[in-house]
Design a protein around this motif. Structure first.
Motif, PDB file in Angstrom:
ATOM      1  N   LEU A  56       0.833  -1.209   0.000  1.00 27.15           N
ATOM      2  CA  LEU A  56       0.000   0.000   0.000  1.00 27.15           C
ATOM      3  C   LEU A  56       0.872   1.265   0.000  1.00 27.15           C
ATOM      4  CD1 LEU A  56      -2.867  -0.850   2.546  1.00 27.15           C
ATOM      5  CD2 LEU A  56      -3.104  -0.449   0.093  1.00 27.15           C
ATOM      6  N   ILE A  57       1.900   1.207   0.794  1.00 28.83           N
ATOM      7  CA  ILE A  57       2.792   2.375   0.866  1.00 28.83           C
ATOM      8  C   ILE A  57       3.453   2.623  -0.488  1.00 28.83           C
ATOM      9  CG2 ILE A  57       4.904   3.273   1.927  1.00 28.83           C
ATOM     10  CD1 ILE A  57       4.091   1.682   4.460  1.00 28.83           C
ATOM     11  N   ARG A  58       3.891   1.522  -1.110  1.00 30.55           N
ATOM     12  CA  ARG A  58       4.547   1.667  -2.416  1.00 30.55           C
ATOM     13  C   ARG A  58       3.583   2.237  -3.449  1.00 30.55           C
ATOM     14  NH1 ARG A  58       5.730  -3.456  -3.353  1.00 30.55           N
ATOM     15  NH2 ARG A  58       6.980  -3.594  -1.475  1.00 30.55           N
ATOM     16  N   SER A  59       2.349   1.734  -3.429  1.00 34.71           N
ATOM     17  CA  SER A  59       1.357   2.256  -4.381  1.00 34.71           C
ATOM     18  C   SER A  59       1.071   3.726  -4.112  1.00 34.71           C
ATOM     19  CB  SER A  59       0.054   1.457  -4.266  1.00 34.71           C
ATOM     20  OG  SER A  59       0.277   0.112  -4.576  1.00 34.71           O
ATOM     21  N   ALA A  72      -4.871   3.848  -2.399  1.00 34.40           N
ATOM     22  CA  ALA A  72      -3.982   3.081  -1.508  1.00 34.40           C
ATOM     23  C   ALA A  72      -3.625   3.898  -0.280  1.00 34.40           C
ATOM     24  CB  ALA A  72      -2.714   2.677  -2.273  1.00 34.40           C
ATOM     25  N   PHE A  73      -3.369   5.175  -0.499  1.00 39.50           N
ATOM     26  CA  PHE A  73      -3.045   6.015   0.649  1.00 39.50           C
ATOM     27  C   PHE A  73      -4.241   6.122   1.598  1.00 39.50           C
ATOM     28  CE2 PHE A  73      -2.766  10.124   2.803  1.00 39.50           C
ATOM     29  CZ  PHE A  73      -1.529   9.999   3.404  1.00 39.50           C
ATOM     30  N   ASN A  74      -5.432   6.238   1.051  1.00 37.99           N
ATOM     31  CA  ASN A  74      -6.607   6.358   1.907  1.00 37.99           C
ATOM     32  C   ASN A  74      -6.867   5.084   2.716  1.00 37.99           C
ATOM     33  OD1 ASN A  74      -7.322   9.009   1.498  1.00 37.99           O
ATOM     34  ND2 ASN A  74      -8.526   8.568  -0.336  1.00 37.99           N
ATOM     35  N   ARG A  75      -6.467   3.980   2.187  1.00 35.94           N
ATOM     36  CA  ARG A  75      -6.602   2.743   2.977  1.00 35.94           C
ATOM     37  C   ARG A  75      -5.643   2.773   4.170  1.00 35.94           C
ATOM     38  NH1 ARG A  75      -7.136  -2.369  -1.012  1.00 35.94           N
ATOM     39  NH2 ARG A  75      -7.425  -3.395   0.999  1.00 35.94           N
ATOM     40  N   LEU A  76      -4.486   3.354   3.940  1.00 36.74           N
ATOM     41  CA  LEU A  76      -3.560   3.528   5.070  1.00 36.74           C
ATOM     42  C   LEU A  76      -4.136   4.523   6.085  1.00 36.74           C
ATOM     43  CD1 LEU A  76      -0.223   3.749   3.066  1.00 36.74           C
ATOM     44  CD2 LEU A  76      -0.832   1.948   4.688  1.00 36.74           C
ATOM     45  N   VAL A  77      -4.801   5.533   5.572  1.00 38.72           N
ATOM     46  CA  VAL A  77      -5.426   6.521   6.464  1.00 38.72           C
ATOM     47  C   VAL A  77      -6.456   5.838   7.356  1.00 38.72           C
ATOM     48  CG1 VAL A  77      -6.920   8.564   6.537  1.00 38.72           C
ATOM     49  CG2 VAL A  77      -5.021   8.483   4.925  1.00 38.72           C
ATOM     50  N   LEU A  78      -7.307   5.045   6.743  1.00 36.56           N
ATOM     51  CA  LEU A  78      -8.348   4.360   7.532  1.00 36.56           C
ATOM     52  C   LEU A  78      -7.732   3.435   8.573  1.00 36.56           C
ATOM     53  CD1 LEU A  78     -10.886   3.543   4.672  1.00 36.56           C
ATOM     54  CD2 LEU A  78     -11.136   5.246   6.496  1.00 36.56           C
ATOM     55  N   GLN A  79      -6.616   2.890   8.218  1.00 36.24           N
ATOM     56  CA  GLN A  79      -5.961   1.955   9.141  1.00 36.24           C
ATOM     57  C   GLN A  79      -5.358   2.672  10.348  1.00 36.24           C
ATOM     58  OE1 GLN A  79      -3.410  -0.736   7.014  1.00 36.24           O
ATOM     59  NE2 GLN A  79      -2.330  -1.390   8.877  1.00 36.24           N
ATOM     60  N   PHE A  81      -2.249  13.830   7.859  1.00 32.86           N
ATOM     61  CA  PHE A  81      -2.372  12.954   6.691  1.00 32.86           C
ATOM     62  C   PHE A  81      -2.063  13.713   5.392  1.00 32.86           C
ATOM     63  CE2 PHE A  81      -4.979  10.237   9.576  1.00 32.86           C
ATOM     64  CZ  PHE A  81      -4.143   9.131   9.510  1.00 32.86           C
ATOM     65  N   ILE A  82      -2.425  14.987   5.354  1.00 36.01           N
ATOM     66  CA  ILE A  82      -2.061  15.772   4.162  1.00 36.01           C
ATOM     67  C   ILE A  82      -0.538  15.901   4.067  1.00 36.01           C
ATOM     68  CG2 ILE A  82      -2.171  18.084   3.141  1.00 36.01           C
ATOM     69  CD1 ILE A  82      -5.017  18.308   4.279  1.00 36.01           C
ATOM     70  N   THR A  83       0.080  16.181   5.218  1.00 37.95           N
ATOM     71  CA  THR A  83       1.541  16.278   5.233  1.00 37.95           C
ATOM     72  C   THR A  83       2.182  14.952   4.878  1.00 37.95           C
ATOM     73  OG1 THR A  83       1.339  17.936   6.970  1.00 37.95           O
ATOM     74  CG2 THR A  83       3.513  16.962   6.649  1.00 37.95           C
ATOM     75  N   ALA A  84       1.610  13.881   5.402  1.00 40.80           N
ATOM     76  CA  ALA A  84       2.158  12.551   5.110  1.00 40.80           C
ATOM     77  C   ALA A  84       2.080  12.250   3.618  1.00 40.80           C
ATOM     78  CB  ALA A  84       1.396  11.497   5.905  1.00 40.80           C
ATOM     79  N   HIS A  85       0.962  12.610   3.011  1.00 36.24           N
ATOM     80  CA  HIS A  85       0.820  12.360   1.572  1.00 36.24           C
ATOM     81  C   HIS A  85       1.844  13.162   0.781  1.00 36.24           C
ATOM     82  CE1 HIS A  85      -0.908  12.777  -2.486  1.00 36.24           C
ATOM     83  NE2 HIS A  85      -1.350  11.540  -2.274  1.00 36.24           N
TER      84      HIS A  85
END
Lengths: 203, 336
Positions: free
Chosen positions: A7-10, A18-25, A52-56
């Motif tokens: 997910l991180i790679r995607s 993929a990033f939003n799935r990490l967010v939900l997690q 999360f915006i900064t992380a993205h």
């Protein structure tokens, strides 16, 4: 199930889903860190969203290791920014008042036995008492004790999340626990039964 | 009663709770815990504190924090925000440079040229040159300078000027300014020269003699206006000081230069003194149409250059401000 690394790679390749799935997690974890550091839900929600915006935006700088520690570091830094902003522009918190209309500065007001009719209320009040004690800690101590004792990170992850050496983390954690113990010692009456029993046996 | 404990013991107890101690340290601490009640009390309190913290309810996020496309900064924002910031910084730097140049007059050659012109009659006045020679040479110099800078002044024009008896010492001064000056100069005029620290450029700027002196120096027989300008430009500041300000009285020479010149019976020197007394004296002494035209042209060029400078400064200020505001707005959008 897609594992976290994939997910991180995607997400690094621009896959927003993929990033939003990490967010939900991880959103509960990040939000809890923000709430415990800031002591207030609304600012914590803002900090979480910003995190999360900064992380993205900073995904390219993620070079492996614990992803949750990386996220917690981002949100912790944002919380530090908010705390600094508050210190520059202090606001008056809504403090409880006594019968004479005077503000009660000590959190001991929670220890009033009249306010403990039900267990859930006890737990809620205990939670507020602990949060008060956390708020009185220095920011660096609070960050470490929340990471280890509330979020459940080990020492290594905590060092990664704080960006400090392992020895600093150990030292800060020990002193934070000792200060919290001093703060919470007035709330033994609010402790769950097993703790109260231990205290009575000791005395 | 609150038990006392050292920071080192506190760290050991904290790590002991988290099972982070090595086997040797752990056994040593357990032995101490069995003997020291205070240590045991602190350990129990720390354990309770840790359990309390761990018992705190885990809060649920009040909403989903998933990102949508509009929350992310566009590529244009990512690309243009730093670019605008760079442009703003560059324009600000250029504006500062232009302002500094404007302040120190680096971009006003016309002004410098205008300041050089009055220098000629001032120095000449000390040499006792005949007024006719001065008038001719001045006209020739200006007419050669104004239409075409590169047009050479012919050797005839230069040699037509009758050399005076002070020419040789002046040429010698031009070649070796540190050497003692010739004895044919009048004493006071020589002292004046020393007081004003006359340099070769100043000597050559004397229209009547500069042509002869410079032709002697170059030895080429021809003199271009470029050479004249080169010779005149270094003396511009001195010319400004000596023509626009009153001449200071040297400590070792009681009489003022103007008084001395006025006392001289030569009518040409009186005319020169008038030229020296007023900055516009050149126009009065040389009322020819060429000189008037050249002054007006220089003034026009100067004001035009100044307008250009102001427009340039205004443009740079606008670019700096506009790009800065744009970068700020873009970054603000990016944060949102």
């Amino acid at each position: 199930m897609i594992d976290e690394e994939e997910l991180i790679r995607s997400a690094q390749q621009g896959d927003l889903e993929a990033f939003n799935r990490l967010v939900l997690q991880y959103q509960d974890l990040v939000y809890n860190q923000a709430v415990r550091m800031l002591g207030e839900a609304e600012s914590a929600a803002d900090a979480t969203q910003d995190a999360f915006i900064t992380a993205h935006r900073s995904l390219a700088s993620y070079r492996g290791g614990s992803f949750r520690a990386w996220l917690l570091r981002i949100v912790s830094n944002l919380c530090y920014d908010e705390l600094r902003r508050r210190k520059r522009r202090p606001t008056t918190p809504l403090e409880p008042q006594d019968d004479d209309g005077e503000e009660v500065e000590s959190p001991a007001w929670i220890a009033d036995p009249a306010e403990l009719p039900e267990d859930h209320l006890v737990r809620a009040d205990l939670g507020r008492a602990i949060q008060r004690c956390l708020d009185e800690l220095p920011d660096d101590f609070r960050q470490v004790v929340v990471l280890v004792d509330i979020q459940g990170l080990d020492y290594t992850e905590a060092a990664q999340a704080t960006g400090k050496p392992l020895g600093t983390v150990k030292s800060r954690l020990a002193r934070a626990r000792f200060r919290l113990r001093d703060c919470l010692i007035g709330f033994w009456e609010l402790l769950p039964d097993e703790f109260r029993l231990e205290k009575e046996n000791r005395s | 009663m609150k038990p006392r404990i050292s920071p080192r013991d506190l760290e050991l107890l904290s790590q002991y709770l988290d099972q982070q101690l090595g086997p040797i340290e752990r056994k040593r601490l357990e032995a101490r815990l069995a003997e020291e009640a205070a240590l045991q009390t602190v350990l129990e309190d720390l354990q309770k504190t840790r359990l309390l913290l761990r018992s705190m309810p885990r809060l649920r996020a009040p909403r989903n924090f998933t990102l949508s496309q509009h929350q992310l900064p566009s590529r244009a924002v990512r690309r243009w925000a730093p670019a605008m910031g760079f442009v703003s910084a560059l324009a600000s730097l250029l504006l500062l440079l232009v302002l500094a140049g404007d302040l120190f007059g680096l971009f006003l050659p016309a002004r410098v040229a205008r300041l050089v012109v009055p220098a000629a009659p001032e120095v000449k006045s000390f040499q006792g040159i005949s007024p006719t020679g001065l008038a001719e040479a001045t006209q020739q110099a200006f007419s050669a300078m104004l239409p075409k800078v590169t047009s050479p002044v012919s050797q005839d024009q230069a040699t037509n000027i009758t050399p005076t008896e002070t020419q040789a010492p002046l040429a010698a001064m031009a070649e070796a300014p540190q050497a003692p000056t010739g004895t044919s100069l009048p004493d006071e005029a020589e002292r004046e020269m020393k007081n004003y620290q006359v340099q070769p450029g100043v000597v050559m700027s004397t229209p009547g003699q500069s042509l002869g002196a410079s032709s002697q120096i170059s030895g080429s027989g021809t003199l271009t206006t470029t050479e004249i300008l080169k010779a005149q430009v270094p003396s511009a500041e001195e010319a400004l000081q000596t023509t626009e300000q009153p001449v200071p009285a040297p400590a070792n020479i009681p009489p003022q230069p103007l008084e001395k010149l006025e006392a001289t019976p030569s009518s040409g020197q009186e005319e020169s003194a008038e030229v020296m007394a007023t900055p516009e004296g050149l126009d009065q002494s040389q009322p020819g149409p060429q000189i008037n035209t050249s002054n007006a042209g220089e003034r026009g060029t100067s004001s035009f250059a100044r307008w250009l400078l102001w427009i340039l400064e205004a443009l740079l200020a606008l670019v700096a401000l506009g790009a800065g505001i744009l970068a700020w707005v873009l970054r603000r959008q990016q944060r949102r």
